[in-house]
Write a protein that holds these residues in place. Structure first.
Motif, PDB file in Angstrom:
ATOM      1  N   ARG A 465      64.057  58.713  53.798  1.00 33.34           N
ATOM      2  CA  ARG A 465      63.449  59.199  54.993  1.00 33.34           C
ATOM      3  C   ARG A 465      62.392  58.290  55.687  1.00 33.34           C
ATOM      4  NH1 ARG A 465      62.937  64.270  56.756  1.00 33.34           N
ATOM      5  NH2 ARG A 465      64.098  65.018  55.063  1.00 33.34           N
ATOM      6  N   GLN A 482      66.434  68.249  55.214  1.00 38.37           N
ATOM      7  CA  GLN A 482      66.981  67.270  53.940  1.00 38.37           C
ATOM      8  C   GLN A 482      68.207  67.698  53.422  1.00 38.37           C
ATOM      9  OE1 GLN A 482      63.154  68.079  51.541  1.00 38.37           O
ATOM     10  NE2 GLN A 482      63.283  69.835  52.601  1.00 38.37           N
ATOM     11  N   ASN A 496      68.090  69.040  45.914  1.00 37.53           N
ATOM     12  CA  ASN A 496      67.445  68.465  47.157  1.00 37.53           C
ATOM     13  C   ASN A 496      67.246  66.956  47.436  1.00 37.53           C
ATOM     14  OD1 ASN A 496      65.840  67.771  49.481  1.00 37.53           O
ATOM     15  ND2 ASN A 496      64.270  69.448  49.251  1.00 37.53           N
ATOM     16  N   GLY A 498      66.320  64.967  49.537  1.00 34.21           N
ATOM     17  CA  GLY A 498      65.426  64.520  50.273  1.00 34.21           C
ATOM     18  C   GLY A 498      65.653  63.621  51.690  1.00 34.21           C
ATOM     19  N   SER A 545      62.524  71.443  56.043  1.00 32.95           N
ATOM     20  CA  SER A 545      61.490  70.470  55.564  1.00 32.95           C
ATOM     21  C   SER A 545      60.432  71.372  54.720  1.00 32.95           C
ATOM     22  CB  SER A 545      61.003  69.663  56.441  1.00 32.95           C
ATOM     23  OG  SER A 545      60.515  70.449  57.762  1.00 32.95           O
TER      24      SER A 545
END
Length: 892
Positions: A465, A482, A496, A498, A545
């Motif tokens: 990210r 995500q 997750n 990210g 998010s």
């Protein structure tokens, strides 16, 4: 001049064929302007092309491709590469009889890089065109041995009247085998077959399958038959090992496996008949300068290589070795460590590289080899170097903290990276490091190829990210979402990762240029690659998010549930009841078990006696931030998890873009919210749930994949393997098979429902079979952690009676390895730890120390290293001889 093209292709009503080519009559080279072909008969489609004098002057060759459209509107291009006709050799009324080559044809894989450059030896051209012979047959036979040749025999005197000794011998033109004849006695019907002969012309075998037939009138002025591939049961089967670069251990390592160490591993692999080394991603993940950066799937650049893998001694050479000798003195201590000491290794390497760079006193741009590297990679290299400099300057990879550089601006970056900039040397250091990483990995790749070894890379499904790619062009990503995976046996709360999800709509507009650039970059160093989580090209598990756990996600794209269809099934339930966390005193008692009072500090009560989270705690992310300020006690962790569980105690997610539209929470039947419904409501919801996940989405997920993957496949000649593990949509096997991608088959992760294990013996050919992956326990650890399944495996898969041994002893491991080696799959791939488990001297005392990753732990430290140096491994004579025998005796 009239040219008639016939294509052998059988269709059903609603299906059609088009053709595109580099003349105006065929769309002017644009696939979108392809023209319709005409249905000729049950076995053929046809088009007549009137070539003009202008066409004949303008172009030398006609290039063309066929396009198939099914009943659902999906398009698929023919894979017939090099479809072209030399116009100067055409005559009036020429006929070309083509054979459709399916994109999923097994033989296509034998024209990928591993076979072109390694496994299939170069064959000299022997074909010379005879202008008097106007009837031409062409066939491809990629796996034909060097001492084998082709001929064509048939029911016509010109083809030996089925006498193989009189067959027409074929010659090789560099791509296909070609036969030429002057005439045939029956121009309306020909039945024939290809056969394999030796150098003396003696028959070795006929091709498999029924006889081939030409039922079109044969024009003796010019009649070209392109027959696709020789039908044969010949198959290549190979063995590979899977290991992260950081796990390789040699005497020359600096506490971590390096690109230079690959060469030593190649030598060992070649000595035991292993034909492929499969690596994890090798891109730079430097985000925090801590061990958190050890996660190889969180690259800050999809193109830059990781400085972790650089050989300091190779960069320094004899000239600068003394300069960094004090740093090199740490090598022995670091190499003695059981695992990678990530932070220490990176600290010393960065310090050494700065010293060498400062001492070179050389303008990199005076080096022609570097200049060529820079020009070819400038589009990503300069932004990457700027990003790395700014990350260190602001001590954060979060670009929002970078003041004027928060938004990527080309003019501003050009000024920052200009040679006259006061920061230039710090930026150019990253050019220097990437250049040497490029040289070292390329050298290792070339060395592997010379030794007959394929290097297989790994393309991560996501990007960091806070990385270069999202900074340069944030429109390509959904930064408010995500990526992850739904719950499974390995991660009960889901995963997750990210990473932001991809904005496929924007990527589609530029024809997936970013992905194609990624593939091109990979091809510099690899012959094959694994697409991590290829299911993401069908649909991605997308988590808001504000959520922390994967369980809070949903598949995108997905056709939502409408409010009316929900209410028709489940009456008297409000949107709030279905979509908001369901919290009552009963739920708190069931979940908190006596800790209700502390939980209520985070809640507010409603008039109906239920509860909602207070605004400051109304998301998992807010709760996580709150607990970050507190000590990491077991009590705080338990309380945080309890609050996370309450947040996920829902039945439906609201669609963020469409009002009164919903998506099911995964495993909804396991929630207390679901259990507190009436039984008829539960039944109605489960009916909708089954339809939502297993029926209504299938078509759009298939269309999503077919929109992206074919054009990506055409952009590379690397062999492609799709990691298709997890919750697999029904269309995935069909799509991957149709595209000719290799799939993955993991013995402990069967794709068939209600089957405990996958049997490697039942694998398709286009597959990679393996007993474990880096995201799983090794054979030995699994055996001890899952005794119930180990017992089942012992009795049902190994056909052994009685109670299973407590540990997976060497005999059990050998049996599992042999199961995979005897599989019909193209590749059998093993984690090196699983092969080591066949020898008592190579097994670690604690099997859990052999594990590389734990998917459910987002903070896992990736540091596994081989327990033995490659140099010592080469000396393990008994182990190596046995492994080599296992591989070769199974035809690999």
């Amino acid at each position: 001049m009239l040219l008639s093209l016939y294509l052998r292709f059988s269709t059903k009503p609603g299906q059609s064929l088009k053709i595109a080519g580099n003349i105006q009559q065929l769309g002017g080279g644009e696939l979108t302007n392809a023209v319709e072909m005409n249905y000729h008969d049950h076995h053929h489609w046809k088009i007549d092309i009137q070539l003009t004098k202008e066409d004949l002057k303008k172009i030398d060759r006609l290039y063309y491709t066929y396009i198939y459209q099914d009943e659902e509107g999906n398009y698929l291009e023919d894979w017939g590469e090099n479809r072209s006709i030399e116009l100067s050799q055409l005559e009036e009324g020429a006929i070309l009889l083509d054979t459709w080559i399916d994109m999923g044809a097994i033989e296509n894989n034998f024209y990928t890089a591993p076979f072109k450059h390694i496994f299939i030896p170069h064959r000299k051209k022997t074909f010379k065109k005879d202008k008097k012979k106007k009837i031409v047959f062409r066939i491809q036979a990629p796996l034909l041995a060097q001492n084998e040749f082709l001929a064509v025999v048939g029911n016509n005197p010109s083809f030996g009247n089925w006498d193989a000794s009189e067959a027409v011998k074929m010659k090789f033109d560099g791509h296909a085998w070609v036969a030429q004849v002057a005439k045939v006695s029956d121009t309306f019907y020909l039945e024939y077959k290809y056969c394999v002969i030796n150098e003396k012309g003696e028959l070795l075998r006929f091709e498999t399958g029924s006889n081939r037939i030409v039922s079109q009138p044969i024009n003796e002025n010019l009649f070209i038959i392109q027959d696709g591939y020789l039908r044969t049961e010949d198959r290549f089967r190979g063995t590979g090992i899977a290991i992260p670069v950081f796990s390789i251990r040699t005497n020359k390592s600096f506490g971590v496996g390096e690109f230079q160490d690959i060469k030593a591993l190649v030598d060992w692999a070649a000595s035991v008949s292993i034909k492929m080394i499969q690596l994890l991603p090798v891109n730079d993940t430097t985000s925090t300068h801590t061990k958190a950066d050890s996660y190889p799937y969180a690259a800050i650049s999809a193109f830059a290589l990781h400085p972790l893998y650089i050989s300091l001694e190779k960069v320094a050479g004899a000239t600068h070795k003394k300069l960094i000798q004090k740093i090199l003195d740490h090598k022995k201590e670091l190499n003695a460590s059981e695992g990678v000491c990530y932070e220490e290794v990176m600290k010393w390497k960065q310090e050494a590289l700065q010293k060498i760079f400062q001492a070179t006193n050389e303008d990199l741009f005076q080096n022609e080899v570097f200049l060529d590297f820079f020009q070819q990679n400038k589009s990503w290299l300069v932004p990457y170097a700027a990003f790395s400099y700014l990350r260190d300057k602001y001590q954060s990879s979060d670009v929002s903290k970078w003041e004027e550089f928060s938004d990527f601006n080309s003019t501003r970056i050009d000024k920052l990276t200009d040679k006259k900039s006061p920061h230039y040397k710090k930026i150019a250091l990253h050019y220097f490091i990437q250049y040497h990483l490029h040289l070292q990995l390329k050298e290792a790749h070339e060395y592997a190829n010379k030794k007959g070894i394929v290097l297989k890379g790994d393309i991560a499904i996501g990007v960091n990210r806070n990385g270069v790619d999202t900074w340069m062009d944030p429109t390509l990503y959904n930064l408010d979402m995500q990526a992850g995976a739904p719950p499974d046996d390995f991660a009960v709360k889901g995963q997750n990762w990210g990473f932001p999800t991809y904005n496929w709509k924007v990527m589609r507009k530029n024809q997936y240029a970013w992905w194609k650039q990624r593939f091109a970059q990979m091809s510099n160093y690899f012959d094959a690659f694994r697409i991590d989580h290829i299911l993401g090209f069908f649909r991605i598990w997308s988590i808001p998010s504000h959520a922390v756990e994967g369980i809070m996600g949903r598949f995108v794209p997905a056709i939502p549930l409408r409010r009316d269809e929900v209410m028709q099934k489940v009456i008297h339930l409000s949107e709030e009841r279905l979509c908001d966390p369901y919290i009552t005193d009963t739920v708190l008692w069931e979940m908190a078990g006596g800790n209700e009072g502390e939980v209520k500090r985070f809640l507010r009560s409603l008039s109906d006696g239920s509860y909602r989270f207070k605004e400051e705690f109304d998301s998992q992310k807010k709760i996580e931030l709150y607990f970050e300020e507190l000590s990491e006690s077991d009590h705080h962790q338990e309380l945080k998890q309890l609050l996370f569980n309450l947040h996920s105690n829902i039945i439906l997610h609201r669609d963020p873009e469409q009002k009164n539209q919903y998506h099911f929470r995964f495993n909804v039947h396991q929630t207390l919210s679901f259990h507190h419904l009436e039984s008829f409501q539960q039944s109605a919801l489960m009916e909708l749930y089954q339809d939502y996940f297993f029926h209504r989405q299938e078509l759009i997920w298939k269309q999503e994949a077919l929109e992206k993957l074919p054009s990506l496949k055409r952009s590379t000649d690397m062999l492609i393997c799709g990691e298709d593990l997890g919750m697999v949509p029904k269309s995935v096997p069909e799509v991957l098979s149709g595209l000719g991608f290799l799939c993955m088959e993991v013995q402990r992760m069967p794709k068939q429902l209600h089957v405990p294990f996958f049997n490697p013996e039942h694998s398709n050919y286009l597959a990679v079979v393996t007993p474990s992956t880096h995201d799983m326990s090794t054979i030995r650890e699994w055996w001890t952690e899952d005794k119930k399944n180990a017992q089942l495996f012992f009795n049902q898969q190994l056909w052994q009676y009685g109670e299973a041994p407590h540990d997976a002893n060497v005999h059990i491991v050998k049996s599992i390895v042999l199961q995979h080696l005897s599989s019909p799959a193209m590749w059998s791939v093993f984690q090196l730890q699983d092969l080591f488990a066949m020898d008592e001297n190579l097994r670690l005392d604690n099997p859990s120390q052999e594990r590389i990753n734990i998917p459910g732990d987002c903070k896992h430290y990736w540091r596994y290293r081989m327990p033995i140096n490659v140099e010592e491994l080469k000396k393990m004579k008994e182990f190596n001889e046995q492994l080599n025998y296992f591989i070769t005796s199974n035809g690999r």
